[in-house]
Enzyme design. Sequence first.
Site, PDB file in Angstrom:
ATOM      1  N   ASN A 189       1.266  -2.188   9.938  1.00  0.00           N
ATOM      2  CA  ASN A 189       0.836  -1.095   9.058  1.00  0.00           C
ATOM      3  C   ASN A 189      -0.457  -1.399   8.304  1.00  0.00           C
ATOM      4  OD1 ASN A 189       1.310   1.248   7.051  1.00  0.00           O
ATOM      5  ND2 ASN A 189       1.338  -0.568   5.736  1.00  0.00           N
ATOM      6  N   TYR A 245     -13.238   2.925  12.727  1.00  0.00           N
ATOM      7  CA  TYR A 245     -11.800   3.169  12.520  1.00  0.00           C
ATOM      8  C   TYR A 245     -11.205   3.933  13.709  1.00  0.00           C
ATOM      9  CZ  TYR A 245      -7.694   4.762   9.721  1.00  0.00           C
ATOM     10  OH  TYR A 245      -6.440   5.032   9.227  1.00  0.00           O
ATOM     11  N   GLY A 291       0.834  -1.206   0.000  1.00  0.00           N
ATOM     12  CA  GLY A 291       0.000   0.000   0.000  1.00  0.00           C
ATOM     13  C   GLY A 291       0.864   1.249   0.000  1.00  0.00           C
ATOM     14  N   ILE A 300      -2.451  11.387   4.651  1.00  0.00           N
ATOM     15  CA  ILE A 300      -1.298  11.177   3.782  1.00  0.00           C
ATOM     16  C   ILE A 300      -1.839  10.819   2.389  1.00  0.00           C
ATOM     17  CG2 ILE A 300       0.877   9.887   3.524  1.00  0.00           C
ATOM     18  CD1 ILE A 300       0.682  11.339   6.267  1.00  0.00           C
TER      19      ILE A 300
HETATM   20  N1  CAA Z   1     -17.854  16.981   9.101  1.00  0.00           N
HETATM   21  C1  CAA Z   1     -19.100  17.407   9.237  1.00  0.00           C
HETATM   22  N2  CAA Z   1     -20.134  16.971   8.473  1.00  0.00           N
HETATM   23  C2  CAA Z   1     -19.853  16.076   7.534  1.00  0.00           C
HETATM   24  C3  CAA Z   1     -18.568  15.583   7.332  1.00  0.00           C
HETATM   25  C4  CAA Z   1     -17.536  16.075   8.163  1.00  0.00           C
HETATM   26  N3  CAA Z   1     -16.272  15.661   8.051  1.00  0.00           N
HETATM   27  N4  CAA Z   1     -18.609  14.682   6.343  1.00  0.00           N
HETATM   28  C5  CAA Z   1     -19.873  14.600   5.926  1.00  0.00           C
HETATM   29  N5  CAA Z   1     -20.641  15.463   6.641  1.00  0.00           N
HETATM   30  C6  CAA Z   1     -22.059  15.712   6.506  1.00  0.00           C
HETATM   31  C7  CAA Z   1     -22.454  16.093   5.093  1.00  0.00           C
HETATM   32  O1  CAA Z   1     -22.166  17.436   4.857  1.00  0.00           O
HETATM   33  C8  CAA Z   1     -23.947  15.765   5.094  1.00  0.00           C
HETATM   34  O2  CAA Z   1     -24.613  16.780   5.795  1.00  0.00           O
HETATM   35  P1  CAA Z   1     -26.127  17.191   5.392  1.00  0.00           P
HETATM   36  O3  CAA Z   1     -26.949  15.954   5.561  1.00  0.00           O
HETATM   37  O4  CAA Z   1     -26.449  18.282   6.350  1.00  0.00           O
HETATM   38  O5  CAA Z   1     -26.044  17.655   3.968  1.00  0.00           O
HETATM   39  C9  CAA Z   1     -24.008  14.523   5.956  1.00  0.00           C
HETATM   40  O6  CAA Z   1     -22.791  14.499   6.732  1.00  0.00           O
HETATM   41  C10 CAA Z   1     -24.039  13.275   5.090  1.00  0.00           C
HETATM   42  O7  CAA Z   1     -24.415  12.233   5.894  1.00  0.00           O
HETATM   43  P2  CAA Z   1     -24.739  10.800   5.297  1.00  0.00           P
HETATM   44  O8  CAA Z   1     -25.035   9.850   6.378  1.00  0.00           O
HETATM   45  O9  CAA Z   1     -25.717  10.912   4.161  1.00  0.00           O
HETATM   46  O10 CAA Z   1     -23.336  10.385   4.790  1.00  0.00           O
HETATM   47  P3  CAA Z   1     -22.787   9.970   3.386  1.00  0.00           P
HETATM   48  O11 CAA Z   1     -23.281   8.609   3.094  1.00  0.00           O
HETATM   49  O12 CAA Z   1     -22.950  11.048   2.389  1.00  0.00           O
HETATM   50  O13 CAA Z   1     -21.209   9.852   3.718  1.00  0.00           O
HETATM   51  C11 CAA Z   1     -19.210   9.926   4.935  1.00  0.00           C
HETATM   52  C12 CAA Z   1     -20.670  10.296   4.917  1.00  0.00           C
HETATM   53  C13 CAA Z   1     -18.993   8.443   4.664  1.00  0.00           C
HETATM   54  C14 CAA Z   1     -18.680  10.215   6.346  1.00  0.00           C
HETATM   55  C15 CAA Z   1     -18.454  10.726   3.863  1.00  0.00           C
HETATM   56  O14 CAA Z   1     -18.718  12.085   4.078  1.00  0.00           O
HETATM   57  C16 CAA Z   1     -16.960  10.525   3.939  1.00  0.00           C
HETATM   58  O15 CAA Z   1     -16.435   9.591   3.353  1.00  0.00           O
HETATM   59  N6  CAA Z   1     -16.265  11.404   4.665  1.00  0.00           N
HETATM   60  C17 CAA Z   1     -14.818  11.299   4.863  1.00  0.00           C
HETATM   61  C18 CAA Z   1     -14.513  10.515   6.148  1.00  0.00           C
HETATM   62  C19 CAA Z   1     -13.043  10.574   6.403  1.00  0.00           C
HETATM   63  O16 CAA Z   1     -12.475  11.617   6.686  1.00  0.00           O
HETATM   64  N7  CAA Z   1     -12.389   9.448   6.304  1.00  0.00           N
HETATM   65  C20 CAA Z   1     -10.975   9.403   6.454  1.00  0.00           C
HETATM   66  C21 CAA Z   1     -10.429   8.408   5.456  1.00  0.00           C
HETATM   67  S1  CAA Z   1      -8.665   8.476   5.327  1.00  0.00           S
HETATM   68  C22 CAA Z   1      -8.166   7.770   6.704  1.00  0.00           C
HETATM   69  O17 CAA Z   1      -8.895   7.257   7.486  1.00  0.00           O
HETATM   70  C23 CAA Z   1      -6.689   7.789   6.924  1.00  0.00           C
HETATM   71  C24 CAA Z   1      -6.390   8.373   8.225  1.00  0.00           C
HETATM   72  O18 CAA Z   1      -6.162   7.637   9.166  1.00  0.00           O
HETATM   73  C25 CAA Z   1      -6.266   9.830   8.353  1.00  0.00           C
HETATM   74  P1  NAP Z   2      -3.459   1.545   1.539  1.00  0.00           P
HETATM   75  O1  NAP Z   2      -2.644   2.154   0.451  1.00  0.00           O
HETATM   76  O2  NAP Z   2      -4.905   1.279   1.308  1.00  0.00           O
HETATM   77  O3  NAP Z   2      -2.730   0.198   2.007  1.00  0.00           O
HETATM   78  C1  NAP Z   2      -3.302  -0.644   2.955  1.00  0.00           C
HETATM   79  C2  NAP Z   2      -2.513  -1.923   2.999  1.00  0.00           C
HETATM   80  O4  NAP Z   2      -3.129  -2.775   3.993  1.00  0.00           O
HETATM   81  C3  NAP Z   2      -2.507  -2.673   1.684  1.00  0.00           C
HETATM   82  O5  NAP Z   2      -1.201  -3.044   1.387  1.00  0.00           O
HETATM   83  C4  NAP Z   2      -3.344  -3.917   1.976  1.00  0.00           C
HETATM   84  O6  NAP Z   2      -2.835  -5.081   1.386  1.00  0.00           O
HETATM   85  C5  NAP Z   2      -3.164  -4.086   3.459  1.00  0.00           C
HETATM   86  N1  NAP Z   2      -4.278  -4.862   4.014  1.00  0.00           N
HETATM   87  C6  NAP Z   2      -5.581  -4.506   4.100  1.00  0.00           C
HETATM   88  N2  NAP Z   2      -6.290  -5.512   4.656  1.00  0.00           N
HETATM   89  C7  NAP Z   2      -5.414  -6.512   4.930  1.00  0.00           C
HETATM   90  C8  NAP Z   2      -5.530  -7.801   5.504  1.00  0.00           C
HETATM   91  N3  NAP Z   2      -6.700  -8.280   5.963  1.00  0.00           N
HETATM   92  N4  NAP Z   2      -4.421  -8.559   5.620  1.00  0.00           N
HETATM   93  C9  NAP Z   2      -3.223  -8.111   5.165  1.00  0.00           C
HETATM   94  N5  NAP Z   2      -3.056  -6.890   4.622  1.00  0.00           N
HETATM   95  C10 NAP Z   2      -4.132  -6.113   4.497  1.00  0.00           C
HETATM   96  O7  NAP Z   2      -3.422   2.441   2.851  1.00  0.00           O
HETATM   97  P2  NAP Z   2      -2.289   3.342   3.458  1.00  0.00           P
HETATM   98  O8  NAP Z   2      -2.725   4.731   3.361  1.00  0.00           O
HETATM   99  O9  NAP Z   2      -0.972   2.941   2.956  1.00  0.00           O
HETATM  100  O10 NAP Z   2      -2.441   2.937   4.999  1.00  0.00           O
HETATM  101  C11 NAP Z   2      -1.507   2.162   5.697  1.00  0.00           C
HETATM  102  C12 NAP Z   2      -1.793   2.265   7.191  1.00  0.00           C
HETATM  103  O11 NAP Z   2      -1.676   3.615   7.590  1.00  0.00           O
HETATM  104  C13 NAP Z   2      -3.208   1.830   7.580  1.00  0.00           C
HETATM  105  O12 NAP Z   2      -3.169   1.157   8.817  1.00  0.00           O
HETATM  106  C14 NAP Z   2      -3.931   3.136   7.725  1.00  0.00           C
HETATM  107  O13 NAP Z   2      -5.029   3.028   8.579  1.00  0.00           O
HETATM  108  C15 NAP Z   2      -2.848   4.006   8.279  1.00  0.00           C
HETATM  109  N6  NAP Z   2      -3.010   5.434   8.077  1.00  0.00           N
HETATM  110  C16 NAP Z   2      -3.122   5.936   6.826  1.00  0.00           C
HETATM  111  C17 NAP Z   2      -3.270   7.292   6.690  1.00  0.00           C
HETATM  112  C18 NAP Z   2      -3.414   7.961   5.362  1.00  0.00           C
HETATM  113  O14 NAP Z   2      -3.751   9.130   5.371  1.00  0.00           O
HETATM  114  N7  NAP Z   2      -3.181   7.318   4.268  1.00  0.00           N
HETATM  115  C19 NAP Z   2      -3.303   8.115   7.812  1.00  0.00           C
HETATM  116  C20 NAP Z   2      -3.177   7.545   9.060  1.00  0.00           C
HETATM  117  C21 NAP Z   2      -3.030   6.208   9.179  1.00  0.00           C
HETATM  118  P3  NAP Z   2      -3.329  -5.608  -0.038  1.00  0.00           P
HETATM  119  O15 NAP Z   2      -3.100  -4.468  -0.982  1.00  0.00           O
HETATM  120  O16 NAP Z   2      -2.517  -6.784  -0.296  1.00  0.00           O
HETATM  121  O17 NAP Z   2      -4.797  -5.883   0.165  1.00  0.00           O
END
Ligand code: CAA
Ligand code: NAP
Length: 246
Positions: free
Chosen positions: A87, A152, A12, A185
Amino acid sequence: MSRVALVTGGMGGLGEAICIKLAALGYKVVTTYSPGNKTWKEWLDSMNKMGFGFRAYPCDVANFDSAKACVEQVAKEVGVVDVLVNNAGITRDMTFKKMDKVNWDAVMSTNLDSTFNMTKQVCDGMLDRGWGRIINISSVNGQKGAFGQTNYSAAKAGMHGFTKALALEVARKGVTVNTISPGYIGTKMVMAIPTDVLDSKIIPQIPMGRLGKPEEVAGLVAYLASDEAAFLTGANIAINGGQHMH
Ligand code: CAA
Ligand code: NAP
């Protein structure tokens, strides 16, 4: 003799940068791919072409027996593990209203149970040899919570509880246990966030105004794995562009 580093999820975004950094520092680097990964061979070939002789083994980190079989094979074919980087991880983002048990369990088992499953296989050997490094990749969202991530955030917060408890137990035996909590990231995990949410809700929360780079996290992993970091244990190191300070 060079140390063996096992990085789960090394194919990843973050994992690849960690593998490359540790290899550049002279570690023998081993990684895992999940059973459904169809492109692991291509990844390994492309890394080999770049001069990185990584080894890769199938492993479902969410499954204890799979983790055990993987580490046994690594020990037989490469050597005992000196540095473990937990990781591998996944997201299944949805509001709590929509969260079902399947998506709760998937995230808990892949991000948190995996920490037990993998560490269990290597910790006793590290204690016997009097040297080891366990590095758990958590998240800023385990520290501060995140909209749509009850699963998460809980799993990632749990990782650090594990870190602190285990760090106490192994501190006198030359083994350190630490958590890294990256912010956002630029990997495919973050690219899966809807662009409007990323641009309007996430980037504005990052004082540096940008996503982090995988190499920036890899540099921190390399430090924690080093001999110089011997006095650092039980810590949760934030690397998040100033998004969350504590
Ligand atoms: N803060 C406040 N409100 C938010 C929001 C946020 N971050 N994200 C979504 N909302 C609100 C929308 O604006 C919407 O509001 P209204 O209904 O008033 O218009 C409402 O939430 C949508 O709710 P739903 O239940 O309909 O949600 P959805 O199905 O559209 O999806 C979600 C919601 C899945 C949370 C989507 O917004 C999403 O994917 N958000 C990103 C979540 C996120 O930050 N994930 C991190 C991934 S990366 C990671 O995890 C790595 C790491 O460690 C840093
Ligand atoms: P990524 O590109 O999606 O990579 C995730 C990796 O996890 C892939 O290599 C995947 O392997 C492996 N994986 C998922 N499920 C698995 C399972 N059941 N068994 C073995 N391997 C598995 O994500 P990334 O951004 O590099 O994230 C790496 C780590 O950093 C994660 O723990 C994530 O939560 C953490 N993190 C990421 C961010 C960010 O912003 N990207 C921020 C904070 C923390 P395969 O490809 O082989 O499936």
